[in-house]
Design a protein around this motif. Structure first.
Motif, mmCIF file in Angstrom:
data_model
loop_
_atom_site.group_PDB
_atom_site.id
_atom_site.type_symbol
_atom_site.label_atom_id
_atom_site.label_comp_id
_atom_site.label_asym_id
_atom_site.label_seq_id
_atom_site.Cartn_x
_atom_site.Cartn_y
_atom_site.Cartn_z
ATOM 1 N N LEU A 128 8.168 -4.086 -2.939
ATOM 2 C CA LEU A 128 8.044 -2.669 -3.306
ATOM 3 C C LEU A 128 7.600 -2.535 -4.757
ATOM 4 N N LYS A 129 6.897 -3.577 -5.262
ATOM 5 C CA LYS A 129 6.425 -3.493 -6.653
ATOM 6 C C LYS A 129 5.020 -2.922 -6.666
ATOM 7 N N SER A 130 4.918 -1.796 -7.351
ATOM 8 C CA SER A 130 3.603 -1.177 -7.455
ATOM 9 C C SER A 130 2.734 -1.989 -8.416
ATOM 10 N N GLY A 131 1.442 -2.039 -8.160
ATOM 11 C CA GLY A 131 0.550 -2.823 -9.017
ATOM 12 C C GLY A 131 -0.893 -2.457 -8.763
ATOM 13 N N PRO A 132 -1.809 -3.379 -9.134
ATOM 14 C CA PRO A 132 -3.238 -3.078 -8.966
ATOM 15 C C PRO A 132 -3.737 -3.351 -7.544
ATOM 16 N N GLY A 133 -2.829 -3.438 -6.606
ATOM 17 C CA GLY A 133 -3.227 -3.720 -5.216
ATOM 18 C C GLY A 133 -3.034 -5.190 -4.908
ATOM 19 N N PHE A 134 -2.893 -5.473 -3.627
ATOM 20 C CA PHE A 134 -2.676 -6.877 -3.270
ATOM 21 C C PHE A 134 -3.983 -7.643 -3.311
ATOM 22 N N GLY A 135 -3.869 -8.912 -3.747
ATOM 23 C CA GLY A 135 -5.002 -9.829 -3.688
ATOM 24 C C GLY A 135 -4.581 -11.025 -2.859
ATOM 25 N N GLY A 136 -5.260 -12.144 -3.085
ATOM 26 C CA GLY A 136 -4.920 -13.354 -2.332
ATOM 27 C C GLY A 136 -5.815 -13.497 -1.123
ATOM 28 N N SER A 137 -5.834 -14.718 -0.616
ATOM 29 C CA SER A 137 -6.800 -15.021 0.443
ATOM 30 C C SER A 137 -6.365 -14.496 1.799
ATOM 31 N N CYS A 138 -5.118 -14.002 1.911
ATOM 32 C CA CYS A 138 -4.601 -13.734 3.259
ATOM 33 C C CYS A 138 -4.578 -12.269 3.687
ATOM 34 N N SER A 177 0.833 -1.207 0.000
ATOM 35 C CA SER A 177 0.000 0.000 0.000
ATOM 36 C C SER A 177 0.865 1.254 0.000
ATOM 37 N N SER A 178 1.989 1.206 0.696
ATOM 38 C CA SER A 178 2.872 2.382 0.718
ATOM 39 C C SER A 178 3.372 2.680 -0.693
ATOM 40 N N ILE A 179 3.867 1.668 -1.379
ATOM 41 C CA ILE A 179 4.430 1.925 -2.715
ATOM 42 C C ILE A 179 3.304 2.280 -3.693
ATOM 43 N N ASN A 180 2.133 1.683 -3.517
ATOM 44 C CA ASN A 180 1.018 2.020 -4.414
ATOM 45 C C ASN A 180 0.557 3.461 -4.211
ATOM 46 N N SER A 181 0.599 3.931 -2.972
ATOM 47 C CA SER A 181 0.207 5.329 -2.746
ATOM 48 C C SER A 181 1.190 6.249 -3.470
ATOM 49 N N ILE A 182 2.457 5.857 -3.473
ATOM 50 C CA ILE A 182 3.468 6.694 -4.123
ATOM 51 C C ILE A 182 3.392 6.570 -5.649
ATOM 52 N N SER A 183 2.822 5.454 -6.154
ATOM 53 C CA SER A 183 2.681 5.326 -7.614
ATOM 54 C C SER A 183 1.822 6.469 -8.146
ATOM 55 N N ALA A 184 0.796 6.834 -7.388
ATOM 56 C CA ALA A 184 -0.081 7.928 -7.833
ATOM 57 C C ALA A 184 0.686 9.253 -7.838
ATOM 58 N N LEU A 185 1.524 9.427 -6.828
ATOM 59 C CA LEU A 185 2.310 10.670 -6.758
ATOM 60 C C LEU A 185 3.311 10.723 -7.914
ATOM 61 N N CYS A 186 3.880 9.584 -8.276
ATOM 62 C CA CYS A 186 4.807 9.542 -9.419
ATOM 63 C C CYS A 186 4.086 9.977 -10.697
ATOM 64 N N GLU A 187 2.871 9.479 -10.875
ATOM 65 C CA GLU A 187 2.124 9.832 -12.088
ATOM 66 C C GLU A 187 1.856 11.340 -12.153
#
Ligand code: NAD
Ligand code: UDX
Length: 476
Positions: free
Chosen positions: A274-284, A240-250
């Motif tokens: 630290l890989k930005s993406g469409p958010g984490f998924g998975g059952s956990c 979530s930290s890196i994804n929040s920064i992905s928006a700032l990069c854009e």
């Protein structure tokens, strides 16, 4: 010391029970492992002669199954019998978020754990080591103990009174899907929590067959239960930290991959997760953080609860943000447009779609009225249909009776006559797309939305494709 364990039973033949017992069986040929499940279809798949029909896809799993199955590794639905025969029982059942009642939407539904505890209490014989393998709210061992103790006290009229005893251990599993076998063979650590040193030694001896002693950490039971939740929370927090920064990069013409690299090269921070993406998924991740939030609120730690809740808020926001960008770039409407989706699993190398970002993103796109061609190398049509269908989302477009989504058998089939292609899972085969052919097959101006940062911008531009990449402010 000779290990007194002759027979192990694992309740739950899922993504954890199946692979973890397979690896243990491979490393301990003298012990018999019986993996049991109430889901007969799942058991039949585990026993399938065609190894391509195993219920889960994991690199390296097939080879080990071939080696151990029906030698010292058995899959069956004979739950009571195998509980009775076992010296050690792993509980590896599902622990989803409660959907109704007290704590709905946050607390863990312990229904399956409780039913395991009751089955064990009723059918176990002699001394049995009960191992929590499922991820559980801290203090669950107390619940299990209370159930086991209550049955010990009860006279079943079979002269079995007080002849059964139990030790409870916590031994959470840290494997990640897609790399489960590798993670199990080379774990970062094995965590064993408990207060019965003999039982701890016995379990430790199983792991010592292939894990270095320094990697085996023993703690009290509550620290062990809690550590698993916290490990998942920390991993998800980084995403979530890196994804929040992905928006700032854009917004600032910076590049998220470079920022992540620069930040991760600090050895105190480290480069992983630290890989930005469409958010984490998975059952956990989601269910474990929700559970952490619930526990913090329960203990009156409201600020702590609010802090962790934000990890989930950012995760949903990232997915919604991606959908808005897609719609805006496609002239503000995607109604009636065809869009290709590459990847439906929540990550590469698994057929699991639980909490996959693809589900939320596809649903939101369908609500905008587009038609989706979905391609994933491992997820079945039935699974995709199951994930997308619900009462308010039928698969038929009311206007023209055309299907709203269809599952394609290849990348090429998926992209034909589409306006956009969206990469949602980082499968290996998406790294080298034939962009020239893709451009020829798409309706111009073709768009690529790359949520996994795997497409070369220059290549896409060379073939006349428009491209949007997550966290890339500069798309030239
Ligand atoms: P899963 O849903 O794939 O498998 C659980 C299985 O347990 C199901 O097949 C179900 O039929 C069976 N089951 C439930 N109650 C039963 C009962 N009373 N008797 C017999 N069978 C029963 O779940 P999973 O992904 O393997 O996860 C299991 C646990 O491990 C969860 O607590 C999860 O949080 C944790 N965990 C999962 C992962 C992962 O990557 N999936 C990793 C680490 C930990
Ligand atoms: C996770 C934990 O990693 C594992 O230790 C635990 O036992 C179970 O939960 P899993 O969910 O199987 O494992 O996969 P993981 O590799 O953690 O990926 C989870 C999600 O985060 C995926 O959707 C993945 O695409 C995403 N992710 C991961 C990122 O977006 N960026 C990253 O840098 C890493």
């Amino acid at each position: 010391m000779a290990n007194p364990i002759k027979k192990v039973c694992c309740i739950g033949a899922g993504y954890v029970g199946g692979p973890s017992m397979t690896v243990m069986a491979d490393r301990s040929p003298e012990i018999e492992f019986n993996v049991v499940d109430k889901n007969l279809k799942r058991i039949e798949s585990w026993n399938s002669l065609d190894l391509n029909n195993l219920p889960i896809y994991e690199p390296g799993l097939m080879k080990l199954i071939k080696k151990c199955r029906n030698k010292n590794l058995y899959f069956s639905n004979e739950i009571e019998k195998n509980i009775a025969l076992a010296d050690m029982i792993f509980i590896s059942v599902n622990t989803p978020t409660k959907t109704t009642g007290l704590g709905a939407g946050q607390a863990i539904d312990l229904k399956w754990i409780e039913s395991c505890a009751r089955q064990i209490a009723m059918h176990a014989k002699g001394h049995t080591i009960v191992v929590e393998k499922s991820t559980l709210p801290v203090k669950t061992a107390q619940t299990i103990k209370s159930i086991l103790d209550s049955y010990i006290k009860k006279d079943f009229g079979d002269n079995n009174k007080n002849s059964k005893t139990f030790s409870i251990l916590s031994n959470p599993e840290f494997l990640a899907e897609g790399t489960a076998i590798e993670d199990l063979l080379k774990p970062d650590r094995i965590l064993i929590g408990g207060d019965d040193n003999n039982a701890i030694e016995v379990l430790k001896n199983i792991y010592l067959k292939w894990v270095n002693e320094q990697k085996i950490l023993t703690t009290d039971i509550w620290s062990s239960e809690l550590s698993k939740l916290i490990a998942n929370a920390f991993l998800a927090q980084r995403i979530s930290s890196i994804n929040s920064i992905s928006a700032l990069c854009e917004s600032t013409e910076a590049n998220i991959s470079d920022v992540a690299k620069a930040v991760g090269m600090d050895s105190r921070i480290g480069k992983y997760f630290l890989k930005s993406g469409p958010g984490f998924g998975g059952s956990c991740f989601k269910k474990d953080i929700l559970n952490l939030v619930y526990i913090c609120n329960y203990y009156g730690l409201f600020e702590v609860a609010n802090y962790w809740e934000k990890v989930i808020t950012i995760n949903s926001w990232q997915q919604n943000r991606i959908v808005s960008i897609i719609v805006n770039k496609l002239y503000g409407t995607i109604s009636g447009k065809k869009i290709a989706i590459l990847g439906f699993a929540f990550k590469a190398n698994t057929n699991d779609t639980r909490e996959s970002p693809a589900i939320n993103i596809c649903r939101k796109l369908l609500e905008e009225g587009c038609i989706l061609n979905i391609y994933d190398p491992k997820v079945s049509i039935e699974q995709i249909d199951n994930d997308l269908k619900n009462e308010d989302l039928s698969n038929l477009n009311e206007l023209n009776n055309e299907k709203k989504w269809q599952v394609s058998s290849s990348i090429i089939d998926a992209v034909r006559k589409t306006d956009a292609l969206i990469i949602l899972t980082d499968w290996n085969e998406f790294y080298n797309l034939d962009l020239e052919e893709i451009n020829n097959l798409m309706r111009p101006p073709g768009w690529i939305f790359d949520t996994r940062n795997i497409i070369n911008i220059k290549q896409a531009n060379k073939y006349g494709l428009n491209i949007w990449k997550i966290g890339n402010g500069n798309l030239m």
